[in-house]
Enzyme design. Sequence first.
Site, mmCIF file in Angstrom:
data_model
loop_
_atom_site.group_PDB
_atom_site.id
_atom_site.type_symbol
_atom_site.label_atom_id
_atom_site.label_comp_id
_atom_site.label_asym_id
_atom_site.label_seq_id
_atom_site.Cartn_x
_atom_site.Cartn_y
_atom_site.Cartn_z
ATOM 1 N N GLY A 57 1.140 -1.239 0.160
ATOM 2 C CA GLY A 57 -0.013 0.157 0.011
ATOM 3 C C GLY A 57 0.775 1.334 0.015
ATOM 4 N N SER B 32 3.053 3.331 2.652
ATOM 5 C CA SER B 32 3.684 3.228 4.008
ATOM 6 C C SER B 32 3.497 4.658 4.730
ATOM 7 C CB SER B 32 5.398 2.749 4.125
ATOM 8 O OG SER B 32 5.963 3.618 3.118
ATOM 9 N N CYS C 54 6.137 -5.473 0.439
ATOM 10 C CA CYS C 54 6.117 -4.210 -0.055
ATOM 11 C C CYS C 54 6.307 -2.955 0.791
ATOM 12 C CB CYS C 54 5.034 -4.088 -1.232
ATOM 13 S SG CYS C 54 5.696 -2.767 -2.460
ATOM 14 N N HIS D 106 4.634 -8.095 -4.474
ATOM 15 C CA HIS D 106 3.670 -8.841 -4.144
ATOM 16 C C HIS D 106 3.434 -10.188 -4.391
ATOM 17 C CE1 HIS D 106 1.465 -4.843 -3.152
ATOM 18 N NE2 HIS D 106 2.792 -4.249 -3.866
ATOM 19 N N GLU E 65 0.707 -11.739 -3.259
ATOM 20 C CA GLU E 65 -0.588 -12.234 -2.781
ATOM 21 C C GLU E 65 -1.581 -11.799 -3.870
ATOM 22 O OE1 GLU E 65 1.210 -9.451 -2.150
ATOM 23 O OE2 GLU E 65 -0.215 -7.808 -1.964
HETATM 24 N N1 GLN Z 1 5.888 2.872 -2.852
HETATM 25 C C1 GLN Z 1 4.999 2.547 -1.657
HETATM 26 C C2 GLN Z 1 5.477 2.939 -0.175
HETATM 27 O O1 GLN Z 1 6.312 3.581 -0.267
HETATM 28 C C3 GLN Z 1 5.058 0.983 -1.499
HETATM 29 C C4 GLN Z 1 4.445 0.463 -2.788
HETATM 30 C C5 GLN Z 1 3.835 -0.846 -2.418
HETATM 31 O O2 GLN Z 1 3.372 -1.533 -1.340
HETATM 32 N N2 GLN Z 1 3.235 -1.397 -3.678
HETATM 33 O O3 GLN Z 1 4.783 2.679 0.683
#
Ligand code: GLN
Length: 202
Positions: free
Chosen positions: A52, A54, A83, A178, A180
Amino acid sequence: MRNLADKTVGVLAVQGDFEQHIRQIKLVGANAREVKLPKDLAGLDALILPGGESTTMTLLIDRFNLREPLANFIRSKPVYGTCAGMILLSKRVLENQAKVQTFGAIDIDVVRNGYGRQLFSSVEEIQISLNGSLSSMAALFIRAPKVVRTGKEVRILAELDKHAVLVSEGKCLASNFHSELEGDTRLLEFFLSNFLPQTDDN
Ligand code: GLN
């Protein structure tokens, strides 16, 4: 694969693609629970921190008073981060730190969105070392963090272009891709069979 019918796996569900993880947990026969509040952590056997943003997750973790309870959980139970979840488990964010606050559970440093356009969003065939044998897996990278340092206690289970993409330390596992989003549940199964205690006494 062991029988997981008596195991409950939580997924941090404040933001990101937690629903895909919930779906995979059910697919492997365990119970799934969304974690939005501290009380949702009670009795969980393991936790997943999804992909997601962060930055947003950091904000919402604090807003829902989850920081301390999550930190305690991460110290004592198995946790898998994908991620953005890997970013949250890392020791430090070296660039594009924004206001991300990490739990420091895995001794790695990451650069958020560290692949730039090169791996902005792509599927790469990677070789993963699972239980002593190499398997290939299609890994989906979406604005992935780049692992730029791994501490000596960190196990590197897969690399891409000489950078770790799947690592573990202690009770924690993290991938910058990912695992999932497709029907491939091998990594989740690997996590649950290797990181959950074998007996039921903790
Ligand atoms: N770029 C996102 C972040 O810094 C991470 C991307 C992802 O979870 N697909 O949180």
